[in-house]
Design a protein around this motif. Structure first.
Motif, PDB file in Angstrom:
ATOM      1  N   ALA A  82       0.913  -1.450  -0.003  1.00 36.43           N
ATOM      2  CA  ALA A  82      -0.048  -0.007  -0.098  1.00 36.43           C
ATOM      3  C   ALA A  82       0.839   1.207   0.072  1.00 36.43           C
ATOM      4  N   HIS A  83       2.026   1.211   0.084  1.00 34.69           N
ATOM      5  CA  HIS A  83       3.016   2.232   0.636  1.00 34.69           C
ATOM      6  C   HIS A  83       4.242   1.754  -0.177  1.00 34.69           C
ATOM      7  N   PRO A  84       5.164   2.802  -0.622  1.00 35.82           N
ATOM      8  CA  PRO A  84       6.482   2.753  -1.078  1.00 35.82           C
ATOM      9  C   PRO A  84       7.276   1.990  -0.052  1.00 35.82           C
ATOM     10  N   VAL A  85       8.142   1.074  -0.410  1.00 36.13           N
ATOM     11  CA  VAL A  85       9.110   0.015   0.312  1.00 36.13           C
ATOM     12  C   VAL A  85       9.630   0.536   1.748  1.00 36.13           C
ATOM     13  N   ASP A  86      10.102   1.865   1.495  1.00 38.68           N
ATOM     14  CA  ASP A  86      10.726   2.313   2.820  1.00 38.68           C
ATOM     15  C   ASP A  86       9.593   3.245   3.739  1.00 38.68           C
ATOM     16  N   GLU A  87       8.297   3.012   3.190  1.00 35.95           N
ATOM     17  CA  GLU A  87       7.571   3.846   4.003  1.00 35.95           C
ATOM     18  C   GLU A  87       6.364   2.845   4.658  1.00 35.95           C
ATOM     19  N   ILE A  88       6.612   1.638   4.513  1.00 32.86           N
ATOM     20  CA  ILE A  88       5.531   0.664   4.999  1.00 32.86           C
ATOM     21  C   ILE A  88       5.905   0.408   6.599  1.00 32.86           C
ATOM     22  N   ARG A  89       4.594   0.709   7.160  1.00 29.13           N
ATOM     23  CA  ARG A  89       5.024   0.741   8.746  1.00 29.13           C
ATOM     24  C   ARG A  89       4.330  -0.360   9.397  1.00 29.13           C
ATOM     25  N   CYS A  90       4.928  -0.705  10.658  1.00 33.88           N
ATOM     26  CA  CYS A  90       4.346  -1.559  11.518  1.00 33.88           C
ATOM     27  C   CYS A  90       3.183  -1.633  11.773  1.00 33.88           C
ATOM     28  N   VAL A  91       2.421  -2.802  11.837  1.00 33.31           N
ATOM     29  CA  VAL A  91       0.979  -2.861  12.224  1.00 33.31           C
ATOM     30  C   VAL A  91       0.608  -3.060  13.608  1.00 33.31           C
ATOM     31  N   ALA A  92       1.653  -3.362  14.547  1.00 35.71           N
ATOM     32  CA  ALA A  92       1.527  -3.689  15.743  1.00 35.71           C
ATOM     33  C   ALA A  92       0.918  -2.300  16.683  1.00 35.71           C
ATOM     34  N   GLN A  93       0.509  -2.858  17.614  1.00 39.62           N
ATOM     35  CA  GLN A  93      -0.075  -1.931  18.721  1.00 39.62           C
ATOM     36  C   GLN A  93       0.963  -1.668  19.791  1.00 39.62           C
ATOM     37  N   THR A  94       1.270  -0.502  20.115  1.00 37.84           N
ATOM     38  CA  THR A  94       2.166   0.039  20.968  1.00 37.84           C
ATOM     39  C   THR A  94       1.772  -0.078  22.537  1.00 37.84           C
ATOM     40  N   ARG A  95       2.397   0.015  23.801  1.00 34.12           N
ATOM     41  CA  ARG A  95       1.681   0.167  24.854  1.00 34.12           C
ATOM     42  C   ARG A  95       1.011   1.073  25.282  1.00 34.12           C
ATOM     43  N   ARG A  96       1.103   2.390  24.388  1.00 37.18           N
ATOM     44  CA  ARG A  96       0.332   3.391  24.261  1.00 37.18           C
ATOM     45  C   ARG A  96      -1.099   3.485  23.520  1.00 37.18           C
ATOM     46  N   ARG A  97      -1.023   2.149  23.019  1.00 44.13           N
ATOM     47  CA  ARG A  97      -2.160   1.764  22.353  1.00 44.13           C
ATOM     48  C   ARG A  97      -2.412   2.584  21.093  1.00 44.13           C
ATOM     49  N   SER A  98      -1.548   2.989  20.504  1.00 43.08           N
ATOM     50  CA  SER A  98      -1.354   3.584  18.859  1.00 43.08           C
ATOM     51  C   SER A  98      -0.626   2.639  18.084  1.00 43.08           C
ATOM     52  N   ARG A  99      -0.817   2.978  16.967  1.00 34.82           N
ATOM     53  CA  ARG A  99      -0.145   2.077  15.914  1.00 34.82           C
ATOM     54  C   ARG A  99       1.356   2.417  16.031  1.00 34.82           C
ATOM     55  N   CYS A 100       2.368   1.343  16.154  1.00 35.74           N
ATOM     56  CA  CYS A 100       3.802   1.546  16.160  1.00 35.74           C
ATOM     57  C   CYS A 100       4.129   2.173  14.877  1.00 35.74           C
ATOM     58  N   ALA A 101       5.082   3.292  15.114  1.00 32.24           N
ATOM     59  CA  ALA A 101       5.528   4.291  13.954  1.00 32.24           C
ATOM     60  C   ALA A 101       6.711   3.645  13.391  1.00 32.24           C
ATOM     61  N   GLN A 102       7.316   2.572  13.679  1.00 28.19           N
ATOM     62  CA  GLN A 102       8.263   2.077  13.023  1.00 28.19           C
ATOM     63  C   GLN A 102       8.023   1.526  11.581  1.00 28.19           C
ATOM     64  N   ARG A 103       9.276   1.661  10.658  1.00 28.07           N
ATOM     65  CA  ARG A 103       9.129   1.009   9.391  1.00 28.07           C
ATOM     66  C   ARG A 103       9.694  -0.300   9.557  1.00 28.07           C
ATOM     67  N   LEU A 104       9.048  -1.101   8.477  1.00 29.22           N
ATOM     68  CA  LEU A 104       9.629  -2.325   8.261  1.00 29.22           C
ATOM     69  C   LEU A 104      11.263  -2.229   7.958  1.00 29.22           C
ATOM     70  N   LEU A 105      11.615  -1.556   7.105  1.00 22.96           N
ATOM     71  CA  LEU A 105      12.995  -1.385   6.763  1.00 22.96           C
ATOM     72  C   LEU A 105      13.659  -0.355   7.747  1.00 22.96           C
ATOM     73  N   SER A 106      14.287  -1.051   8.537  1.00 25.96           N
ATOM     74  CA  SER A 106      15.242  -0.317   9.616  1.00 25.96           C
ATOM     75  C   SER A 106      16.491  -0.422   9.131  1.00 25.96           C
ATOM     76  N   ALA A 107      17.231   0.503   9.894  1.00 31.31           N
ATOM     77  CA  ALA A 107      18.812   0.577   9.570  1.00 31.31           C
ATOM     78  C   ALA A 107      19.777  -0.588   9.592  1.00 31.31           C
ATOM     79  N   GLU A 108      18.977  -1.332  10.713  1.00 29.15           N
ATOM     80  CA  GLU A 108      19.590  -2.783  10.983  1.00 29.15           C
ATOM     81  C   GLU A 108      19.156  -4.021  10.016  1.00 29.15           C
ATOM     82  N   SER A 109      17.896  -3.797   9.453  1.00 27.81           N
ATOM     83  CA  SER A 109      17.505  -4.989   9.044  1.00 27.81           C
ATOM     84  C   SER A 109      18.036  -5.106   7.471  1.00 27.81           C
ATOM     85  N   GLN A 110      18.182  -6.398   7.019  1.00 27.77           N
ATOM     86  CA  GLN A 110      18.629  -6.477   5.590  1.00 27.77           C
ATOM     87  C   GLN A 110      17.544  -5.984   4.546  1.00 27.77           C
TER      88      GLN A 110
END
Ligand SMILES: [Zn+2]
Length: 137
Positions: free
Chosen positions: A11-39
């Motif tokens: 639904a989004h460009p590769v580097d803008e695809i966001r994590c779908v998990a819920q954070t402890r603050r009950r909001s959607r995680c803001a992390q991207r799938l493509l992180s600096a550490e990931s392959q």
């Protein structure tokens, strides 16, 4: 994109695809799938053929972000659409649906690009990632 040998339209460009998990603050995680550490996957040009039972589009190639070379667990993480932290925390609920759509070259024709992206943005420092052409019979 290709994950576990299946092609999806994101639904989004590769580097803008966001994590779908819920954070402890009950909001959607803001992390991207493509992180600096990931392959990273590899951009390549592949034939824009349809799945079996459909017409192939002759002589057409398309740019594909291929994750097939990544470890199985990493490809599963992408398909679950979770950042590395939430992939390691399966108890966290998903706040949003993963928004992969099975790719259909006829329906998604507007998303077929016959050239590789001229630049691949990548968050954070890391080794250079070069798109490479891959010839397929
Ligand atoms: Zn996350």
């Amino acid at each position: 994109m290709q994950i576990l040998y299946v092609r999806y339209l994101a639904a989004h460009p590769v580097d803008e695809i966001r994590c779908v998990a819920q954070t402890r603050r009950r909001s959607r995680c803001a992390q991207r799938l493509l992180s600096a550490e990931s392959q990273t996957g590899v951009w390549s040009l592949v034939p824009a053929t349809a799945e079996q039972g459909q017409l192939a589009l002759p002589a057409e190639v398309m740019a594909l972000y291929d994750l097939t070379t990544l470890p199985y667990a990493e490809q599963l993480r992408w398909r679950m659409q979770r950042c590395p932290a939430h992939a390691a925390a399966p108890s966290a609920a998903d706040l949003a649906m993963a928004d992969w759509e099975p790719f259909d070259p006829l329906v998604h024709h507007a998303h077929i690009h016959s050239r590789l992206p001229t630049h691949v943005r990548r968050p954070g420092p890391g080794p250079g990632q070069h798109a490479r052409h891959r010839a397929r019979p």
